[in-house]
Design a protein around this motif. Structure first.
Motif, PDB file in Angstrom:
ATOM      1  N   TYR A 172     -45.944  -0.673  45.678  1.00  0.00           N
ATOM      2  CA  TYR A 172     -45.347  -0.593  44.347  1.00  0.00           C
ATOM      3  C   TYR A 172     -45.522   0.782  43.727  1.00  0.00           C
ATOM      4  O   TYR A 172     -44.634   1.285  43.040  1.00  0.00           O
ATOM      5  CB  TYR A 172     -45.922  -1.676  43.421  1.00  0.00           C
ATOM      6  N   ARG A 173     -46.666   1.417  43.968  1.00  0.00           N
ATOM      7  CA  ARG A 173     -46.854   2.780  43.458  1.00  0.00           C
ATOM      8  C   ARG A 173     -45.837   3.725  44.074  1.00  0.00           C
ATOM      9  O   ARG A 173     -45.275   4.581  43.389  1.00  0.00           O
ATOM     10  CB  ARG A 173     -48.273   3.250  43.758  1.00  0.00           C
ATOM     11  N   GLU A 174     -45.604   3.585  45.374  1.00  0.00           N
ATOM     12  CA  GLU A 174     -44.591   4.401  46.043  1.00  0.00           C
ATOM     13  C   GLU A 174     -43.195   4.058  45.539  1.00  0.00           C
ATOM     14  O   GLU A 174     -42.339   4.936  45.390  1.00  0.00           O
ATOM     15  CB  GLU A 174     -44.681   4.206  47.551  1.00  0.00           C
ATOM     16  N   ALA A 175     -42.962   2.782  45.263  1.00  0.00           N
ATOM     17  CA  ALA A 175     -41.653   2.361  44.741  1.00  0.00           C
ATOM     18  C   ALA A 175     -41.389   2.970  43.366  1.00  0.00           C
ATOM     19  O   ALA A 175     -40.249   3.298  43.041  1.00  0.00           O
ATOM     20  CB  ALA A 175     -41.573   0.832  44.671  1.00  0.00           C
ATOM     21  N   LEU A 176     -42.424   3.136  42.557  1.00  0.00           N
ATOM     22  CA  LEU A 176     -42.264   3.781  41.256  1.00  0.00           C
ATOM     23  C   LEU A 176     -41.692   5.188  41.438  1.00  0.00           C
ATOM     24  O   LEU A 176     -40.746   5.576  40.735  1.00  0.00           O
ATOM     25  CB  LEU A 176     -43.611   3.833  40.527  1.00  0.00           C
TER      26      LEU A 176
END
Length: 174
Positions: free
Chosen positions: A31-35
């Motif tokens: 999710y951090r990478e998706a942000l």
């Protein structure tokens, strides 16, 4: 019966990851990478534009999620004596007008790095330290519960970011 409209692969950690800790940490990282993926390609003006319907700018969401990591991990789980939110009104952690894009991302990445250091090797069952967010043992959740809360916070906000992005420039997420 197989249907090619529904791929077998899952997002996040590999399909054969079963360990709850690996799943929680792996999905948080995903999710951090998706942000970063979901904000990539937006102009400076688009990053800062308040989006009708969601009430925040994409860069404001980045700042908010940095404060969420800080509030739940440094101040919450570790009971570090840090401010849980920026000074000002309740929505201060969403405002980015006085900050550069690089400052917002740098602060966000620093909080993620703190989270990773604090939780590395800590059992999911360990209770939060007292004295920060949690004043009494009865209030202190486990690390697993806190990480699960962070995961749902990211999931909810990144779904909202998909809508914001579509309203800003028509790009849809994965």
């Amino acid at each position: 019966m197989s249907d090619t409209r529904f791929p077998v692969l899952l997002d996040g950690p590999g399909n054969h990851v079963d360990d709850p800790r690996e799943l929680l940490v792996g999905y948080l990282d995903w999710y951090r990478e998706a942000l970063a993926r979901k904000t990539a390609g937006l102009s400076e003006e688009q990053l800062r534009r308040l989006v009708d319907g969601v009430g925040w700018a994409p860069l404001g969401l980045v700042r908010h999620l940095g404060w969420v990591e800080r509030r739940w991990i440094r101040w919450g789980f570790a009971a570090a004596q840090v401010a849980p939110c920026p000074p000002g009104e309740d929505d201060a952690e969403w405002r980015v007008d006085a900050l550069s894009t690089e400052q917002v991302w740098r602060a966000y990445r620093a909080e993620v790095a703190h989270t990773r250091r604090i939780v590395a090797g800590v059992p999911l069952e360990r209770r939060a330290a007292l004295g920060g967010r949690f004043p009494a043992a009865a209030d202190a959740p486990s690390l697993g519960r806190i990480l699960f809360h962070l995961l749902q916070e990211y999931a909810r906000h990144l779904g909202q970011l998909d809508v914001a992005r579509q309203l800003l420039d028509g790009v849809t997420g994965e």
